[in-house]
Motif scaffolding. Structure first.
Motif, PDB file in Angstrom:
ATOM      1  N   TRP A  50       0.837  -1.195   0.000  1.00 47.52           N
ATOM      2  CA  TRP A  50       0.000   0.000   0.000  1.00 47.52           C
ATOM      3  C   TRP A  50       0.875   1.249   0.000  1.00 47.52           C
ATOM      4  O   TRP A  50       1.819   1.345   0.785  1.00 47.52           O
ATOM      5  CB  TRP A  50      -0.865   0.037   1.254  1.00 47.52           C
ATOM      6  CG  TRP A  50      -1.445  -1.282   1.630  1.00 47.52           C
ATOM      7  CD1 TRP A  50      -1.804  -2.307   0.782  1.00 47.52           C
ATOM      8  CD2 TRP A  50      -1.735  -1.734   2.960  1.00 47.52           C
ATOM      9  NE1 TRP A  50      -2.300  -3.350   1.508  1.00 47.52           N
ATOM     10  CE2 TRP A  50      -2.279  -3.033   2.841  1.00 47.52           C
ATOM     11  CE3 TRP A  50      -1.623  -1.167   4.227  1.00 47.52           C
ATOM     12  CZ2 TRP A  50      -2.683  -3.776   3.950  1.00 47.52           C
ATOM     13  CZ3 TRP A  50      -2.025  -1.900   5.329  1.00 47.52           C
ATOM     14  CH2 TRP A  50      -2.556  -3.182   5.189  1.00 47.52           C
ATOM     15  N   VAL A  54       3.903   0.453   4.703  1.00 51.02           N
ATOM     16  CA  VAL A  54       5.350   0.498   4.946  1.00 51.02           C
ATOM     17  C   VAL A  54       6.130  -0.221   3.839  1.00 51.02           C
ATOM     18  O   VAL A  54       7.253   0.156   3.521  1.00 51.02           O
ATOM     19  CB  VAL A  54       5.680  -0.086   6.348  1.00 51.02           C
ATOM     20  CG1 VAL A  54       7.173   0.001   6.632  1.00 51.02           C
ATOM     21  CG2 VAL A  54       4.908   0.666   7.435  1.00 51.02           C
ATOM     22  N   TYR A  55       5.538  -1.244   3.204  1.00 46.45           N
ATOM     23  CA  TYR A  55       6.254  -1.941   2.124  1.00 46.45           C
ATOM     24  C   TYR A  55       6.702  -0.957   1.045  1.00 46.45           C
ATOM     25  O   TYR A  55       7.787  -1.085   0.491  1.00 46.45           O
ATOM     26  CB  TYR A  55       5.358  -2.970   1.404  1.00 46.45           C
ATOM     27  CG  TYR A  55       4.944  -4.199   2.158  1.00 46.45           C
ATOM     28  CD1 TYR A  55       5.331  -4.423   3.473  1.00 46.45           C
ATOM     29  CD2 TYR A  55       4.143  -5.154   1.540  1.00 46.45           C
ATOM     30  CE1 TYR A  55       4.928  -5.557   4.131  1.00 46.45           C
ATOM     31  CE2 TYR A  55       3.747  -6.295   2.197  1.00 46.45           C
ATOM     32  CZ  TYR A  55       4.129  -6.495   3.499  1.00 46.45           C
ATOM     33  OH  TYR A  55       3.720  -7.617   4.144  1.00 46.45           O
ATOM     34  N   ALA A  82      -1.102  -6.203  -1.809  1.00 40.41           N
ATOM     35  CA  ALA A  82      -0.014  -6.722  -0.963  1.00 40.41           C
ATOM     36  C   ALA A  82       0.097  -8.241  -0.933  1.00 40.41           C
ATOM     37  O   ALA A  82      -0.014  -8.859  -1.988  1.00 40.41           O
ATOM     38  CB  ALA A  82      -0.002  -6.104   0.412  1.00 40.41           C
ATOM     39  N   SER A  83       0.316  -8.828   0.244  1.00 43.73           N
ATOM     40  CA  SER A  83       0.909 -10.171   0.354  1.00 43.73           C
ATOM     41  C   SER A  83       0.358 -11.252  -0.583  1.00 43.73           C
ATOM     42  O   SER A  83       1.128 -11.909  -1.282  1.00 43.73           O
ATOM     43  CB  SER A  83       0.791 -10.672   1.789  1.00 43.73           C
ATOM     44  OG  SER A  83       1.516  -9.828   2.639  1.00 43.73           O
ATOM     45  N   GLN A 101       4.068 -10.944   3.797  1.00 45.84           N
ATOM     46  CA  GLN A 101       4.113 -11.426   5.180  1.00 45.84           C
ATOM     47  C   GLN A 101       4.657 -12.857   5.193  1.00 45.84           C
ATOM     48  O   GLN A 101       4.375 -13.638   4.283  1.00 45.84           O
ATOM     49  CB  GLN A 101       2.706 -11.421   5.769  1.00 45.84           C
ATOM     50  CG  GLN A 101       2.092 -10.049   5.820  1.00 45.84           C
ATOM     51  CD  GLN A 101       0.643 -10.043   6.286  1.00 45.84           C
ATOM     52  OE1 GLN A 101      -0.035  -9.044   6.135  1.00 45.84           O
ATOM     53  NE2 GLN A 101       0.153 -11.143   6.837  1.00 45.84           N
ATOM     54  N   GLU A 132       5.231  -6.940  11.531  1.00 49.63           N
ATOM     55  CA  GLU A 132       4.025  -6.235  11.088  1.00 49.63           C
ATOM     56  C   GLU A 132       2.914  -6.577  12.077  1.00 49.63           C
ATOM     57  O   GLU A 132       2.510  -7.740  12.197  1.00 49.63           O
ATOM     58  CB  GLU A 132       3.605  -6.716   9.706  1.00 49.63           C
ATOM     59  CG  GLU A 132       4.591  -6.401   8.623  1.00 49.63           C
ATOM     60  CD  GLU A 132       3.937  -6.645   7.268  1.00 49.63           C
ATOM     61  OE1 GLU A 132       4.117  -7.750   6.727  1.00 49.63           O
ATOM     62  OE2 GLU A 132       3.212  -5.746   6.785  1.00 49.63           O
ATOM     63  N   GLY A 163      -2.573  -9.622   2.950  1.00 47.42           N
ATOM     64  CA  GLY A 163      -2.404 -10.579   4.026  1.00 47.42           C
ATOM     65  C   GLY A 163      -3.288 -10.174   5.192  1.00 47.42           C
ATOM     66  O   GLY A 163      -3.710 -11.008   5.992  1.00 47.42           O
ATOM     67  N   THR A 164      -3.567  -8.875   5.276  1.00 47.99           N
ATOM     68  CA  THR A 164      -4.418  -8.344   6.341  1.00 47.99           C
ATOM     69  C   THR A 164      -5.739  -9.101   6.409  1.00 47.99           C
ATOM     70  O   THR A 164      -6.210  -9.456   7.486  1.00 47.99           O
ATOM     71  CB  THR A 164      -4.701  -6.847   6.051  1.00 47.99           C
ATOM     72  OG1 THR A 164      -3.456  -6.149   6.034  1.00 47.99           O
ATOM     73  CG2 THR A 164      -5.620  -6.253   7.085  1.00 47.99           C
ATOM     74  N   THR A 208      -2.663  -4.942   8.780  1.00 45.92           N
ATOM     75  CA  THR A 208      -1.447  -5.647   9.229  1.00 45.92           C
ATOM     76  C   THR A 208      -0.292  -4.956   8.527  1.00 45.92           C
ATOM     77  O   THR A 208      -0.099  -5.115   7.319  1.00 45.92           O
ATOM     78  CB  THR A 208      -1.481  -7.135   8.828  1.00 45.92           C
ATOM     79  OG1 THR A 208      -2.634  -7.730   9.398  1.00 45.92           O
ATOM     80  CG2 THR A 208      -0.230  -7.860   9.327  1.00 45.92           C
ATOM     81  N   THR A 209       0.430  -4.158   9.275  1.00 46.22           N
ATOM     82  CA  THR A 209       1.511  -3.376   8.665  1.00 46.22           C
ATOM     83  C   THR A 209       2.490  -2.936   9.742  1.00 46.22           C
ATOM     84  O   THR A 209       2.221  -3.117  10.940  1.00 46.22           O
ATOM     85  CB  THR A 209       0.936  -2.174   7.875  1.00 46.22           C
ATOM     86  OG1 THR A 209       1.985  -1.504   7.183  1.00 46.22           O
ATOM     87  CG2 THR A 209       0.220  -1.178   8.764  1.00 46.22           C
TER      88      THR A 209
HETATM   89  N1  GLU Z   1       1.095  -6.626   5.258  1.00 49.50           N
HETATM   90  C1  GLU Z   1       0.152  -5.944   4.441  1.00 49.50           C
HETATM   91  C2  GLU Z   1      -0.648  -6.984   3.683  1.00 49.50           C
HETATM   92  O1  GLU Z   1      -0.137  -7.833   3.023  1.00 49.50           O
HETATM   93  C3  GLU Z   1       0.751  -4.844   3.573  1.00 49.50           C
HETATM   94  C4  GLU Z   1       1.423  -3.799   4.426  1.00 49.50           C
HETATM   95  C5  GLU Z   1       2.151  -2.661   3.737  1.00 49.50           C
HETATM   96  O2  GLU Z   1       1.940  -2.420   2.540  1.00 49.50           O
HETATM   97  O3  GLU Z   1       2.932  -2.027   4.441  1.00 49.50           O
HETATM   98  O4  GLU Z   1      -1.817  -6.981   3.844  1.00 49.50           O
END
Ligand code: GLU
Length: 333
Positions: A50, A54-55, A82-83, A101, A132, A163-164, A208-209
């Motif tokens: 996103w 943080v990614y 994301a994940s 993740q 995270e 992944g959230t 989840t971040t």
């Molecule tokens: N961990 C998150 C996910 O896969 C993405 C977090 C991020 O973009 O910082 O849902």
């Protein structure tokens, strides 16, 4: 020879010379392309996450250090859900590298959970990054204190392909709840979820971040929000049932005015496709750790990326290029 004959001879000669030139040019144009030397860097894409997470800033920093220190790889960071989406992008070779993740990497590599139909066994590990936290943000006036209180509420459960969303399912499961027990289920990007929370269009949102994510701070500075707790017995159940969760505290004031909460966390990590050249994978890994200061400067979470912890929580087989670097550094046999 009279003048008219000389003139027509000259004209015929001019015509013939022009014809030879034109045909010659055409032949050259229609001929095979000269062999082109394809020089320059190999292009790699790193699927990140996103824009307000943080990614994205961390992978942007990786692409910058690659640009500054490598002639042979050009790394482009791309945002995504994301994940889960990123794991699939590795499987289809639409991305050479990805951040995701470590729980989702495990599911993808082993073809379980959401990857039951199609796993990504060709995914290889490079290094783990930082924890995270499963951060459930709720309006202070929603009456929500722990995750069990989400029943009947309007909740953003994580972006599509995140992944959230998987973590949201599992956390609710610890309370014997499913998405059907929520008042409404919203699938929004992280930035949209923040906007919806701010405008009271939802009661809570899962993220989840890494701590310090822009999406959450954007809400906290303008609205009274709390971080939702997961109770100890539910955390114990999550730790026993799903590998890769750890118990973590989100300290007070991580976000403006938001009190402390207890939750679970997973680890962010970098993966790549098994087919990536061993030499390039080795060079990328060593270059990154040699220039880790630039990554540390990109985001507070970046400071947690270290060689010492690079293999902690690694859920899948290492890429041989990365493994070679860790062997040299004495981290693996
Ligand atoms: N961990 C998150 C996910 O896969 C993405 C977090 C991020 O973009 O910082 O849902």
């Amino acid at each position: 020879m009279d003048f008219r004959k000389v003139l027509s001879l000259v004209l015929v000669l001019i015509f013939m010379v022009t014809l030879v030139m034109v045909v010659g040019c055409e032949e050259e144009a229609a001929g095979p392309e000269p062999e082109e030397e394809v020089d320059g860097p190999v292009r790699w894409t790193i699927a990140s996450g996103w824009v307000a997470g943080v990614y994205y800033p961390v992978s942007g920093a990786m692409s910058r250090v690659a640009y500054e220190n490598m002639d042979n790889i050009s790394l482009t960071a791309e945002s995504s859900g994301a994940s889960v989406a990123n794991a699939r992008l590795i499987g289809t070779k639409d991305a050479e590298l990805a951040i995701l993740q470590n729980d989702i990497a495990y599911y993808a590599y082993n073809g379980v959970q959401m990857f039951e139909d199609e796993g990504v066994p060709e995914m290889r590990g490079f290094f783990t990054l930082y924890p995270e936290h499963c951060q459930i943000v709720a309006s202070a006036d929603s009456g929500i204190e722990n995750a069990g209180d989400l029943a009947g509420k309007a909740v953003a459960v994580g972006p599509l392909g995140s992944g959230t969303e998987a973590n949201a399912v599992q956390i609710l499961e610890a309370y014997d709840l499913t998405f059907d027990d929520l008042g409404s289920v919203e699938r929004l990007t992280a930035s949209e979820a923040a906007d919806f929370l701010r405008d009271d269009r939802i009661d809570a949102a899962f993220f989840t971040t890494g701590l310090g994510a822009a999406a959450i701070e954007e809400v906290a500075i303008v609205k009274d929000v709390i971080m939702v707790d997961i109770e100890d017995d539910k955390i114990d159940w999550l730790l026993e049932t799903y590998p890769y969760y750890s118990k973590e505290v989100i300290p007070a004031e991580t976000y403006s005015g938001v009190p402390e909460a207890t939750t679970v966390a997973v680890l962010a990590m970098v993966v790549g496709h098994a087919d990536l050249s061993e030499d390039l994978a080795y060079e990328f890994t060593s270059m990154l750790f040699e220039n880790i200061d630039t990554i540390h400067g990109a985001h507070e979470r970046g400071t947690l990326i270290t060689l010492d912890t690079a293999l902690e929580g690694m859920p899948i087989e290492l890429h041989p290029g990365a493994e070679k670097y860790y062997q040299e550094q004495g981290l693996v046999e």
